[in-house]
Design a protein around this motif. Structure first.
Motif, PDB file in Angstrom:
ATOM      1  N   UNK A  20      11.051  -6.692   1.236  1.00  0.00           N
ATOM      2  CA  UNK A  20      11.477  -6.789   2.621  1.00  0.00           C
ATOM      3  C   UNK A  20      10.244  -6.986   3.498  1.00  0.00           C
ATOM      4  N   UNK A  21      10.471  -7.139   4.803  1.00  0.00           N
ATOM      5  CA  UNK A  21       9.360  -7.261   5.746  1.00  0.00           C
ATOM      6  C   UNK A  21       8.486  -6.008   5.689  1.00  0.00           C
ATOM      7  N   UNK A  22       9.119  -4.830   5.631  1.00  0.00           N
ATOM      8  CA  UNK A  22       8.355  -3.586   5.575  1.00  0.00           C
ATOM      9  C   UNK A  22       7.473  -3.535   4.347  1.00  0.00           C
ATOM     10  N   UNK A  23       8.030  -3.978   3.215  1.00  0.00           N
ATOM     11  CA  UNK A  23       7.248  -3.950   1.985  1.00  0.00           C
ATOM     12  C   UNK A  23       6.085  -4.930   2.049  1.00  0.00           C
ATOM     13  N   UNK A  24       6.295  -6.076   2.660  1.00  0.00           N
ATOM     14  CA  UNK A  24       5.212  -7.048   2.797  1.00  0.00           C
ATOM     15  C   UNK A  24       4.096  -6.486   3.672  1.00  0.00           C
ATOM     16  N   UNK A  25       4.471  -5.725   4.692  1.00  0.00           N
ATOM     17  CA  UNK A  25       3.457  -5.074   5.522  1.00  0.00           C
ATOM     18  C   UNK A  25       2.693  -4.055   4.688  1.00  0.00           C
ATOM     19  N   UNK A  26       3.410  -3.282   3.900  1.00  0.00           N
ATOM     20  CA  UNK A  26       2.773  -2.299   3.015  1.00  0.00           C
ATOM     21  C   UNK A  26       1.765  -2.961   2.096  1.00  0.00           C
ATOM     22  N   UNK A  27       2.115  -4.094   1.561  1.00  0.00           N
ATOM     23  CA  UNK A  27       1.280  -4.752   0.565  1.00  0.00           C
ATOM     24  C   UNK A  27       0.047  -5.404   1.161  1.00  0.00           C
ATOM     25  N   UNK A  28       0.153  -5.877   2.406  1.00  0.00           N
ATOM     26  CA  UNK A  28      -0.908  -6.731   2.935  1.00  0.00           C
ATOM     27  C   UNK A  28      -1.758  -6.114   4.038  1.00  0.00           C
ATOM     28  N   UNK A  29      -1.287  -5.047   4.646  1.00  0.00           N
ATOM     29  CA  UNK A  29      -1.981  -4.532   5.822  1.00  0.00           C
ATOM     30  C   UNK A  29      -3.271  -3.792   5.473  1.00  0.00           C
ATOM     31  N   UNK A  30      -4.287  -4.015   6.291  1.00  0.00           N
ATOM     32  CA  UNK A  30      -5.518  -3.225   6.190  1.00  0.00           C
ATOM     33  C   UNK A  30      -5.467  -2.032   7.136  1.00  0.00           C
ATOM     34  N   UNK A  31      -4.495  -2.028   8.028  1.00  0.00           N
ATOM     35  CA  UNK A  31      -4.313  -0.861   8.890  1.00  0.00           C
ATOM     36  C   UNK A  31      -3.697   0.279   8.084  1.00  0.00           C
ATOM     37  N   UNK A  32      -3.949   1.517   8.465  1.00  0.00           N
ATOM     38  CA  UNK A  32      -3.199   2.628   7.868  1.00  0.00           C
ATOM     39  C   UNK A  32      -1.703   2.414   8.060  1.00  0.00           C
ATOM     40  N   UNK A  33      -0.936   2.792   7.059  1.00  0.00           N
ATOM     41  CA  UNK A  33       0.519   2.639   7.096  1.00  0.00           C
ATOM     42  C   UNK A  33       1.178   4.011   6.986  1.00  0.00           C
TER      43      UNK A  33
END
Length: 290
Positions: free
Chosen positions: A270-283
């Motif tokens: 999902x979009x959330x998972x893609x953010x989890x996978x790619x973000x350098x910001x803390x999640x």
């Protein structure tokens, strides 16, 4: 935003360095912190190495003169063949309201951010999970690390599109915001990205409609004495979210998922998972209700 954190480290992810930033973590609103490390069992008769246990205890020593009185800090090194169960037990024992992990760096799961332990924990708890990139934590100077820790929860981005998972994320963040300590969450950025080129986007929502919905959510959050900004963007969702995160100088991105099964998330992200996978910001990941 959070008061009681469990910081789980494998001692190669840089999170043990947070032991040196305890006063700053206290300034973020935390009142109780547990550092934990699980030592694997070895041998034909499974047993944890005493040498490894003592070494881990030395790395996580919280006997420091600079810990403020208002901050309760402890460390737990436990032998375990099932670390996710040990972590959940420790979180329950200390009534933690947040579990912190470093992103996995040693397996093929690295690109998916969650390692096997953190994934199993997320599957079996509703506690929020914060994931920090070891590549960042390990390279901060002490001064930079302290500054990061002071502002760990200060300014959150919430990707929001009025979906069920978006509403659930808002519900969870709102609940924590109502009980937040001083010097914690101050500001929220609500971002709605309209991806007109996506075949999956059948909402038909236009810019004005999205902005109107965000304004309604903004008023609700402002009632909690929060500063709230809204932004509606057009384009490819993930790049637009990350560009917004850089422009607005946020502390972390909060996400959730409509699925309990993270393995299913990874096979069809999902979009959330893609953010989890790619973000350098803390999640900060809010697990779905079990």
């Amino acid at each position: 935003m959070f008061k009681r954190a469990l910081i789980s480290t494998d001692l190669s992810d840089g999170l043990y360095r947070l032991v040196n930033a305890l006063p700053a973590l206290g300034e973020s609103g935390l009142e109780h912190i547990v550092f934990t490390h699980c030592v694997a069992l070895e041998g034909k008769i499974p047993k944890a190495s005493e040498e490894k246990i003592e070494w881990a205890r030395s790395r996580l020593s919280t006997l420091r003169p600079d810990i403020p009185e208002r901050l309760d800090v402890t460390g737990e090194v436990v032998p375990s063949s099932r670390p996710h169960e040990a972590i959940l037990q420790i979180a329950d024992k200390h009534q933690s309201d947040l579990i912190v992990f470093g992103a996995n760096t040693h397996t093929l799961m690295a690109e998916k951010l969650f390692g096997s332990t953190s994934m199993n924990v997320a599957q079996h708890t509703e506690l929020p999970i914060m994931v920090l990139r070891p590549q960042l934590i390990s390279t901060y100077t002490s001064e930079e690390l302290n500054l990061r820790c002071r502002n760990l929860f200060r300014y959150l981005m919430l990707p929001y599109d009025d979906s069920n998972s978006g509403k659930y994320l808002l519900e969870r963040v709102t609940a924590y915001a109502k009980e937040r300590p001083e010097n914690s969450l101050e500001k929220i950025l609500l971002v709605w990205v309209i991806d007109e080129g996506s075949r999956r986007d059948f909402s038909g929502i236009g810019l004005d409609q999205a902005r109107a919905k965000l304004e309604t959510v903004k008023k609700e959050l402002e009632g909690l004495d929060l500063e709230v900004e809204v932004e509606v963007r057009k384009g490819e969702v993930i790049p637009q979210i990350f560009e917004s995160a850089l422009i607005h100088d946020i502390s972390a991105i909060a996400v959730s998922s409509g699925r309990r099964n993270l393995f299913a998330e990874f096979s069809a992200p999902s979009i959330s998972n893609k953010i989890l996978r790619r973000s350098w910001h803390p999640i900060i990941y809010f697990s779905p209700r079990h």
